[in-house]
Design a protein around this motif. Structure first.
Motif, short mmCIF file in Angstrom:
data_model
loop_
_atom_site.label_atom_id
_atom_site.label_comp_id
_atom_site.label_asym_id
_atom_site.label_seq_id
_atom_site.Cartn_x
_atom_site.Cartn_y
_atom_site.Cartn_z
N ASP A 176 0.87 -1.32 0.04
CA ASP A 176 -0.18 0.10 0.02
C ASP A 176 0.85 1.25 -0.17
O ASP A 176 0.64 2.25 -0.36
N THR A 177 2.09 1.19 0.44
CA THR A 177 3.05 2.26 0.45
C THR A 177 3.83 2.40 -0.68
O THR A 177 4.45 3.24 -1.18
N TRP A 178 3.95 1.44 -1.28
CA TRP A 178 5.03 1.08 -2.49
C TRP A 178 4.56 2.04 -3.63
O TRP A 178 3.43 2.07 -4.06
N GLN A 179 5.41 2.80 -4.23
CA GLN A 179 5.22 3.48 -5.50
C GLN A 179 5.96 2.85 -6.58
O GLN A 179 7.02 2.83 -6.57
N GLY A 180 5.20 2.45 -7.53
CA GLY A 180 5.94 1.80 -8.63
C GLY A 180 4.94 0.55 -9.13
O GLY A 180 4.37 -0.13 -8.25
N PRO A 181 5.39 -0.13 -10.19
CA PRO A 181 4.66 -1.32 -10.70
C PRO A 181 5.23 -2.42 -9.74
O PRO A 181 6.45 -2.61 -9.10
N VAL A 182 4.36 -3.31 -9.74
CA VAL A 182 4.45 -4.59 -9.03
C VAL A 182 4.22 -5.81 -9.75
O VAL A 182 3.11 -5.82 -10.60
N VAL A 183 4.95 -6.93 -9.92
CA VAL A 183 4.51 -8.16 -10.50
C VAL A 183 4.25 -9.28 -9.41
O VAL A 183 5.22 -9.33 -8.23
N HIS A 184 3.29 -9.75 -9.12
CA HIS A 184 3.04 -10.52 -7.96
C HIS A 184 2.52 -12.00 -8.30
O HIS A 184 1.81 -12.25 -9.30
N ARG A 185 3.39 -12.85 -7.67
CA ARG A 185 3.29 -14.44 -7.92
C ARG A 185 2.63 -14.97 -6.57
O ARG A 185 3.60 -15.06 -5.84
N ASP A 186 1.55 -15.72 -6.40
CA ASP A 186 1.07 -16.19 -5.65
C ASP A 186 1.15 -17.56 -5.58
O ASP A 186 0.60 -18.47 -6.13
N LEU A 187 2.30 -18.19 -4.77
CA LEU A 187 2.67 -19.58 -4.94
C LEU A 187 1.65 -20.45 -4.05
O LEU A 187 1.54 -21.80 -4.66
N ALA A 188 0.95 -20.05 -3.17
CA ALA A 188 -0.28 -20.80 -2.74
C ALA A 188 -1.17 -21.16 -3.51
O ALA A 188 -1.88 -22.20 -3.57
N ALA A 189 -1.61 -20.20 -4.48
CA ALA A 189 -2.79 -20.46 -5.34
C ALA A 189 -2.19 -21.05 -6.75
O ALA A 189 -2.89 -21.76 -7.23
N SER A 190 -0.86 -20.72 -7.00
CA SER A 190 -0.30 -21.31 -8.08
C SER A 190 0.82 -21.84 -8.14
O SER A 190 1.88 -21.24 -8.37
N PRO A 191 1.24 -23.03 -7.34
CA PRO A 191 2.55 -23.43 -7.08
C PRO A 191 3.30 -23.95 -8.45
O PRO A 191 2.75 -24.15 -9.46
N VAL A 192 4.67 -23.47 -8.29
CA VAL A 192 5.47 -24.01 -9.45
C VAL A 192 5.78 -25.46 -8.94
O VAL A 192 5.90 -25.82 -8.15
N PRO A 193 6.23 -26.22 -10.15
CA PRO A 193 6.65 -27.22 -10.05
C PRO A 193 7.85 -27.63 -9.07
O PRO A 193 8.78 -26.73 -9.33
N HIS A 194 8.06 -28.48 -8.25
CA HIS A 194 9.20 -28.85 -7.46
C HIS A 194 10.45 -29.44 -8.80
O HIS A 194 9.99 -30.13 -9.54
#
Length: 214
Positions: free
Chosen positions: A27-45
């Motif tokens: 909420d404080t950050w100024q600038g673009p963000v790329v968000h990856r939610d590993l709980a919702a979309s896990p990457v393969p082991h």
């Protein structure tokens, strides 16, 4: 385009204290963000195909190696493209969530993100680790020395011979105090720790998100 890469790994969704403190940062950050939610979309082991793909000529990749290499390429390019990092990594059973370890194993690759003969290509970039935990693990606590999250991440993310990021940790503690009657006496300590974590997250975002810090 440079951006903040925010990697989430808590399984608790909006109930996650780590995510709540990260929200104060965001909420404080100024600038673009790329968000990856590993709980919702896990990457393969990382598996045999992923390991061997790194040392095999791409022209000789099997279909399994090609698929594994494509996953790694996507994650590594996303990682390298950021100029700042926010990692939301709570403590689960004394260590980090397995989904975050899986992500790390995919992006820590010799001669791409780690250079054992010199600096990492991301060396010196700022990174904030937010790691909530149900108990207390600091000096004097009964479980002092049993934190296997922050020390491991500070080493892997921050050492000059690894990723070399400039790592700051934010640690809200005693998150189980409001939920476990045996810990009820620790609620004031938890509330103080949580308030301090939110304040620290906001201050870090305000500092790191300014043009002069980019």
């Amino acid at each position: 385009m440079s951006y903040l890469l925010h990697i989430d790994s808590s399984s608790l969704g909006e109930a996650s204290v780590s995510r709540q403190v990260a929200r104060s940062f965001r909420d404080t950050w100024q600038g673009p963000v790329v968000h990856r939610d590993l709980a919702a979309s896990p990457v393969p082991h990382l598996d045999a195909a992923g390991i061997t793909a790194r040392i095999t000529d791409p022209a000789q990749h099997t279909p399994e190696q090609a698929e594994a290499a494509a996953v790694q390429d996507e994650l590594i390019e996303e990682f390298l493209g950021a100029d700042a990092y926010l990692f939301t990594v709570p403590m689960y059973n004394l260590t980090m969530p397995s989904v975050f370890k899986a992500w790390l194993d995919q992006i820590v690759v010799a001669d791409r993100t780690v250079n054992h003969a010199g600096s990492s290509p991301v060396a010196g970039r700022p990174a904030v680790v937010i790691s909530a935990r149900g108990g207390g693990y600091g000096p004097g606590a009964p479980k002092e020395g049993l934190d296997y999250v922050v020390p491991a991440l500070e080493a892997l993310l921050g050492r000059d011979d690894m990723l070399g990021l400039d790592v700051t940790t934010v640690i809200p503690e005693l998150t189980m105090a409001p939920h476990a009657p045996v810990l009820a006496s620790l609620i004031p300590m938890h509330e103080a720790s949580l308030a301090a974590a939110h304040d620290q997250a906001r201050r870090l975002a305000a500092t790191l998100g300014t043009p002069s810090a980019a």
